[in-house]
Enzyme design. Sequence first.
Site, short mmCIF file in Angstrom:
data_model
loop_
_atom_site.label_atom_id
_atom_site.label_comp_id
_atom_site.label_asym_id
_atom_site.label_seq_id
_atom_site.Cartn_x
_atom_site.Cartn_y
_atom_site.Cartn_z
N ASP A 1 -10.96 6.82 -9.74
CA ASP A 1 -9.91 6.89 -8.72
C ASP A 1 -10.49 7.14 -7.33
O ASP A 1 -10.90 8.25 -7.02
CB ASP A 1 -8.95 8.02 -9.10
CG ASP A 1 -7.83 8.21 -8.10
OD1 ASP A 1 -7.53 7.27 -7.35
OD2 ASP A 1 -7.25 9.32 -8.07
N ASP B 1 -7.29 2.20 -2.93
CA ASP B 1 -7.14 3.16 -4.01
C ASP B 1 -7.18 2.49 -5.39
O ASP B 1 -6.20 1.89 -5.83
CB ASP B 1 -5.81 3.90 -3.83
CG ASP B 1 -5.60 5.01 -4.83
OD1 ASP B 1 -6.54 5.32 -5.59
OD2 ASP B 1 -4.50 5.58 -4.85
#
Length: 380
Positions: A83, A263
């Site tokens: 992430d 992201d």
Amino acid sequence: MKHLILSLLCLAFAEGLLRVPISSRKDIYEELQKRGVLEDVLKHRQFSAGDVYAEDLINLQDMSYFGKINVGTPAQTFYVHFDTGSTTLWVNSVYCKSDACTHHPLFNPQKSSTYYSYGQPFSIHYGTGSLTGVIGYDTVSMGELTVRRQKIGLSVTEPGSHFARPLHDGLMGLAFKPDQQTIVDTMIQEGLIEEPVFAFYLSRNSARGSEAVFGGTDPSHYQGEIHWVPVARDSHWQLVFEGFEVNHQATGWCNTGCSAIVDTGTSMLEAPPQYVDGLHSMLGAYKDDSGHYVFDCSIVSSRPTLTFIMNGGHFHLPPSAYVLQEQDSDGNTYCRSGIKQSHESYRDGLPYWILGDVFLRQFYSVFDQGNGRVGFAQLA
């Protein structure tokens, strides 16, 4: 949509790079079967978009990228979500009594001879879930790569069901925040990688596996030059882009700039809430009975192209990228939108986007901590 489950697994050394390839769906099914949750995953994998658990399982199977890591001495194994939109590497621990921890392996610090902690608490609120825990330090390895004295979070509470998903044993934060000691920061400090760079290739199918590379890039996955866009230091890879087009026509939404983070931990392309309805109208989408935007599957190929203009470069997103083909519980194919509203209308005074996996699968993405920039290249 029937893509392989993507999971970042073993690490190989090649050409001075630390290479993390992706396993097949079969490997992940075997892991799920070993954990006793395969039947439940298969049972729920085709829930309609309106079901509260559907997005989580769709994310697991189609849009989330998990890596197999070992923590402690001797090693305890976990699958964590890679992430770039967060900072902390954390795993489920024996301290956690929440329902979300019930079906996951739990890290036991008392069984690791290299673990130590000063008892510092932490609390994290994500867009889809939250947790509290305690900070510790231990050895973390991926294949042959070993990172020592890595800061890790041990979960204590995990409210709700988001982290209850199979394989979601934790999360590896890769944001551009050096003071938070991400695992990349530790790799740099311990001299494990030659350059402070890592990159992602996120595949759509089993023909070529997805891959993360630490210490450089893998030219076999992209063609042409990498186009660089500056990012704000001490951020979640936050950039400013200067234009957004639909069907090659300027919308005017970013005339003074739009803000976005890059992201890998967000499955969708997230647009500013004030533009979502208008954007879907331009794309020819309509709302189903559950209020989700869907498309007529027979005309998807004729839908407009989206274009993001970043630092002078034009990055095109065809309808095949932002329309997600799936099946309902009766086996009927439907096409839903891969675009949703972001949780903020503006950031730093500019319309706020999140360039998640729907966007990133279209490009080879490079995260350069040394020069404070992110790069995109056309796929090979």
